[in-house]
Design a protein around this motif. Sequence first.
Motif, PDB file in Angstrom:
ATOM      1  N   HIS A   1       0.840  -1.197   0.000  1.00 31.67           N
ATOM      2  CA  HIS A   1       0.000   0.000   0.000  1.00 31.67           C
ATOM      3  C   HIS A   1       0.873   1.245   0.000  1.00 31.67           C
ATOM      4  CE1 HIS A   1      -3.761  -2.133   0.497  1.00 31.67           C
ATOM      5  NE2 HIS A   1      -3.112  -2.942   1.314  1.00 31.67           N
ATOM      6  N   SER A   2       0.299   2.348  -0.458  1.00 32.06           N
ATOM      7  CA  SER A   2       1.045   3.593  -0.556  1.00 32.06           C
ATOM      8  C   SER A   2       0.084   4.769  -0.495  1.00 32.06           C
ATOM      9  CB  SER A   2       1.805   3.631  -1.881  1.00 32.06           C
ATOM     10  OG  SER A   2       2.423   4.872  -2.064  1.00 32.06           O
TER      11      SER A   2
ATOM     12  N   GLN B   1       0.636   7.681  -5.465  1.00 31.76           N
ATOM     13  CA  GLN B   1       0.331   6.791  -6.593  1.00 31.76           C
ATOM     14  C   GLN B   1       1.574   5.981  -6.940  1.00 31.76           C
ATOM     15  OE1 GLN B   1      -1.445   8.756  -9.940  1.00 31.76           O
ATOM     16  NE2 GLN B   1      -2.992   9.750  -8.711  1.00 31.76           N
TER      17      GLN B   1
ATOM     18  N   SER C   1       1.370  -0.935  -6.107  1.00 27.32           N
ATOM     19  CA  SER C   1       0.589  -0.945  -4.867  1.00 27.32           C
ATOM     20  C   SER C   1      -0.866  -1.292  -5.184  1.00 27.32           C
ATOM     21  CB  SER C   1       0.659   0.421  -4.172  1.00 27.32           C
ATOM     22  OG  SER C   1      -0.066   1.399  -4.907  1.00 27.32           O
ATOM     23  N   GLU C   2      -1.549  -1.867  -4.209  1.00 27.28           N
ATOM     24  CA  GLU C   2      -2.971  -2.152  -4.385  1.00 27.28           C
ATOM     25  C   GLU C   2      -3.761  -0.855  -4.573  1.00 27.28           C
ATOM     26  OE1 GLU C   2      -5.050  -5.172  -2.100  1.00 27.28           O
ATOM     27  OE2 GLU C   2      -3.130  -5.756  -1.200  1.00 27.28           O
ATOM     28  N   ASP C   3      -3.273   0.219  -3.954  1.00 25.98           N
ATOM     29  CA  ASP C   3      -3.946   1.516  -4.067  1.00 25.98           C
ATOM     30  C   ASP C   3      -3.894   2.032  -5.501  1.00 25.98           C
ATOM     31  OD1 ASP C   3      -4.145   2.207  -0.930  1.00 25.98           O
ATOM     32  OD2 ASP C   3      -2.193   1.322  -1.414  1.00 25.98           O
ATOM     33  N   TYR C   4      -2.731   1.890  -6.150  1.00 26.87           N
ATOM     34  CA  TYR C   4      -2.597   2.350  -7.533  1.00 26.87           C
ATOM     35  C   TYR C   4      -3.460   1.510  -8.470  1.00 26.87           C
ATOM     36  CZ  TYR C   4      -0.621   4.027 -11.884  1.00 26.87           C
ATOM     37  OH  TYR C   4      -0.489   4.572 -13.127  1.00 26.87           O
TER      38      TYR C   4
ATOM     39  N   THR D   1      -6.180  -0.099  -7.785  1.00 27.97           N
ATOM     40  CA  THR D   1      -7.582   0.239  -7.534  1.00 27.97           C
ATOM     41  C   THR D   1      -7.948   1.577  -8.166  1.00 27.97           C
ATOM     42  OG1 THR D   1      -7.532  -1.014  -5.479  1.00 27.97           O
ATOM     43  CG2 THR D   1      -9.282   0.636  -5.700  1.00 27.97           C
ATOM     44  N   LEU D   2      -7.098   2.573  -8.005  1.00 32.03           N
ATOM     45  CA  LEU D   2      -7.368   3.891  -8.562  1.00 32.03           C
ATOM     46  C   LEU D   2      -7.361   3.865 -10.091  1.00 32.03           C
ATOM     47  CD1 LEU D   2      -7.964   6.820  -7.808  1.00 32.03           C
ATOM     48  CD2 LEU D   2      -5.490   7.226  -7.729  1.00 32.03           C
TER      49      LEU D   2
ATOM     50  N   MET E   1      -7.592  -5.159  -2.797  1.00 36.98           N
ATOM     51  CA  MET E   1      -8.377  -3.941  -2.629  1.00 36.98           C
ATOM     52  C   MET E   1      -9.250  -3.661  -3.861  1.00 36.98           C
ATOM     53  SD  MET E   1      -6.548  -0.381  -1.600  1.00 36.98           S
ATOM     54  CE  MET E   1      -7.383   1.164  -1.766  1.00 36.98           C
TER      55      MET E   1
ATOM     56  N   GLU F   1     -13.362  -2.658  -4.624  1.00 35.09           N
ATOM     57  CA  GLU F   1     -13.734  -1.474  -5.420  1.00 35.09           C
ATOM     58  C   GLU F   1     -14.690  -1.856  -6.547  1.00 35.09           C
ATOM     59  OE1 GLU F   1     -13.824   2.522  -6.699  1.00 35.09           O
ATOM     60  OE2 GLU F   1     -13.094   1.645  -4.837  1.00 35.09           O
TER      61      GLU F   1
END
Length: 163
Positions: free
Chosen positions: A84-85, A88, A92-95, A97-98, A150, A154
């Motif tokens: 995670h981060s 961006q 990462s799972e955040d990137y 997902t976004l 993640m 979403e």
Amino acid sequence: SVLLAKDADPTRLVSFVGVMGGPMEWLTLGDVVMINRYYGWYTNIGSLSQGMKWLDGEIKDIYKHIKKPIIVSELGADAVSGLHSMTQSLFSEDYQTLLIRKSIETLEKEDFVSGVMVWNLSDFHTSESILRVGGMNLKGMFTYDRQPKMAAWELKELWSKKR
């Protein structure tokens, strides 16, 4: 080829998936335009705002020239499960997902976009390369052993909304 398929059975719809950089003429052969696009991942690396501008511009350009429904048959980004981060950061799972959320939001604005498919259900083994740690494609919404990332949550939220 697309033409052979149409000759064999003219009653069925025929499609052809166009990869990034392929000629537009190929896309005219099918009844439905299908494209695989990875803006923000393989091109515009790490820049979602620029990637979404390119995605939006390209689908509008394709439709302007071909006037057929468009299905984005692949989009996505690799993500290491548990990474995670706050920024961006690639992988990462955040990137991941976004990128998926922004891609879907960009595509659903256009009536001529008939569908979107996220690549892929789960992480899987493939050939080794400098892009594939341990020979793994990590674009899955689920890990190799089918645990949700993640991005799976979403997609559940996005697809649960009334459209």
